[in-house]
Motif scaffolding. Structure first.
Motif, PDB file in Angstrom:
ATOM      1  N   PRO A 104       0.796  -1.226   0.000  1.00  0.00           N
ATOM      2  CA  PRO A 104       0.000   0.000   0.000  1.00  0.00           C
ATOM      3  C   PRO A 104       0.833   1.284   0.000  1.00  0.00           C
ATOM      4  N   GLU A 105       2.122   1.188   0.349  1.00  0.00           N
ATOM      5  CA  GLU A 105       2.957   2.381   0.389  1.00  0.00           C
ATOM      6  C   GLU A 105       3.727   2.618  -0.916  1.00  0.00           C
ATOM      7  N   ALA A 106       3.459   1.819  -1.924  1.00  0.00           N
ATOM      8  CA  ALA A 106       4.148   1.982  -3.213  1.00  0.00           C
ATOM      9  C   ALA A 106       3.850   3.345  -3.811  1.00  0.00           C
ATOM     10  N   ARG A 107       4.884   3.893  -4.468  1.00  0.00           N
ATOM     11  CA  ARG A 107       4.776   5.215  -5.097  1.00  0.00           C
ATOM     12  C   ARG A 107       4.975   5.074  -6.597  1.00  0.00           C
ATOM     13  N   VAL A 108       4.151   5.780  -7.363  1.00  0.00           N
ATOM     14  CA  VAL A 108       4.212   5.670  -8.817  1.00  0.00           C
ATOM     15  C   VAL A 108       4.160   7.056  -9.445  1.00  0.00           C
ATOM     16  N   ALA A 109       5.130   7.341 -10.321  1.00  0.00           N
ATOM     17  CA  ALA A 109       5.110   8.560 -11.135  1.00  0.00           C
ATOM     18  C   ALA A 109       4.823   8.153 -12.573  1.00  0.00           C
ATOM     19  N   TYR A 110       3.735   8.670 -13.114  1.00  0.00           N
ATOM     20  CA  TYR A 110       3.329   8.374 -14.484  1.00  0.00           C
ATOM     21  C   TYR A 110       3.782   9.485 -15.431  1.00  0.00           C
ATOM     22  N   VAL A 111       4.184   9.087 -16.642  1.00  0.00           N
ATOM     23  CA  VAL A 111       4.634  10.051 -17.652  1.00  0.00           C
ATOM     24  C   VAL A 111       4.036   9.673 -18.999  1.00  0.00           C
ATOM     25  N   ASP A 112       3.475  10.660 -19.709  1.00  0.00           N
ATOM     26  CA  ASP A 112       3.026  10.427 -21.080  1.00  0.00           C
ATOM     27  C   ASP A 112       3.030  11.759 -21.815  1.00  0.00           C
ATOM     28  N   ASN A 113       3.159  11.693 -23.150  1.00  0.00           N
ATOM     29  CA  ASN A 113       3.223  12.926 -23.926  1.00  0.00           C
ATOM     30  C   ASN A 113       1.906  13.286 -24.603  1.00  0.00           C
TER      31      ASN A 113
END
Length: 277
Positions: A104-113
């Motif tokens: 539950p403590e996972a961190r995610v940074a999403y990137v798209d153009n």
């Protein structure tokens, strides 16, 4: 008495989403059964389906590979940070959902153009109460912009291991744009113990298909498609240790019982996971 003057014209924002030009993220969305696509995207996707009737199942297999890879990274490899580049329009089984089920403590940074990804992403790609997510609009052709972005830095600590995800994005980077140099920039930015989860379209399993016919739907899109061979895909992992089962077709990467049958038996994509020594 001063005469009334005409009001200043209101500057209207120029639309940044060109609906007349196919975009890989929206073509992918259509093939997955989504609704965030336009006529140009659907026309390109339908051409792909004519060339390869199993394209829709192959795209789903590609997505299933991503889910299995993220689940392994979070549940078995102990990864807590994910940098997902070229994430596409949100759909079921997004990276943060899979990762936060395991941790539950996972961190995610999403990137798209694609601007449409940003619009939908900020509404839908929200993390759990203890985890954290961010969504930025950026292009992987400018790695420094991504790596230094404050919203990415707010989620990802680059002094700790990071899982870099490049699922189904590198075949939209031409040789002239130096795909290997771009990947090396991301690999160099993360510390030992980091992972690289990567998948890439190939025609190795379809010798009967001419490349120019297969890639034609993308010729007028925002990014042309460049299928690559096994050796060319393997080169992206140089200097890192590729984990079992190695670089294989995505349907053969740690398959589970949910893997659906694909007409012709192939997903036309390689996938692998590697660790930085």
């Amino acid at each position: 008495m001063p005469q009334p003057t005409d009001p200043e014209p209101v500057a209207r924002p120029v639309p940044r989403i060109n609906t007349k030009v196919p975009h890989p993220a929206r073509i992918y969305d259509y093939l997955l059964g989504g609704k965030d696509n336009y006529a140009a995207d659907r026309e390109a996707a339908e051409h792909l389906l004519k060339v390869s009737p199993g394209t829709r199942e192959g795209v789903r297999a590609h997505r299933a590979f991503l889910r299995r890879g993220v689940r392994h990274l979070a549940a078995e490899a102990g990864m807590t940070q994910f940098l997902d580049i070229g994430t596409g329009i949100p759909t079921q089984g997004n990276t943060h959902e899979i990762a936060q089920q395991a941790n539950p403590e996972a961190r995610v940074a999403y990137v798209d153009n694609d601007p449409i990804v940003l619009v939908h992403g900020r509404a839908l790609l929200t993390g759990g109460p203890t985890g954290k997510t961010s969504v930025i609009e950026a292009d992987m052709r400018q790695p420094e912009t991504i790596l230094s972005h404050p919203e990415v830095r707010a989620v990802i600590d680059f002094d700790r291991p990071v899982a870099v995800i490049l699922a189904g994005v590198l075949h939209f980077i031409t040789d002239e744009e130096d795909p290997y140099g771009l990947v090396e920039a991301f690999k160099a930015a993360v510390p030992p113990g980091s992972r690289l989860l990567l998948s890439h379209i190939t025609l190795d399993f379809a010798p009967q298909v001419r490349e120019e016919e297969f890639t034609k739907p993308y010729d007028n899109s925002t990014a042309p498609m460049v299928p690559r061979t096994r050796d060319e895909v393997l080169r992206f992992f140089e200097g890192w240790k590729v984990e079992d089962p190695g670089l294989v077709e995505v349907v053969r990467w740690r398959p589970d019982e949910s893997q659906e049958r694909i007409p012709g038996g192939h997903a036309w994509a390689y996938g692998a996971l590697a660790v930085k020594p």
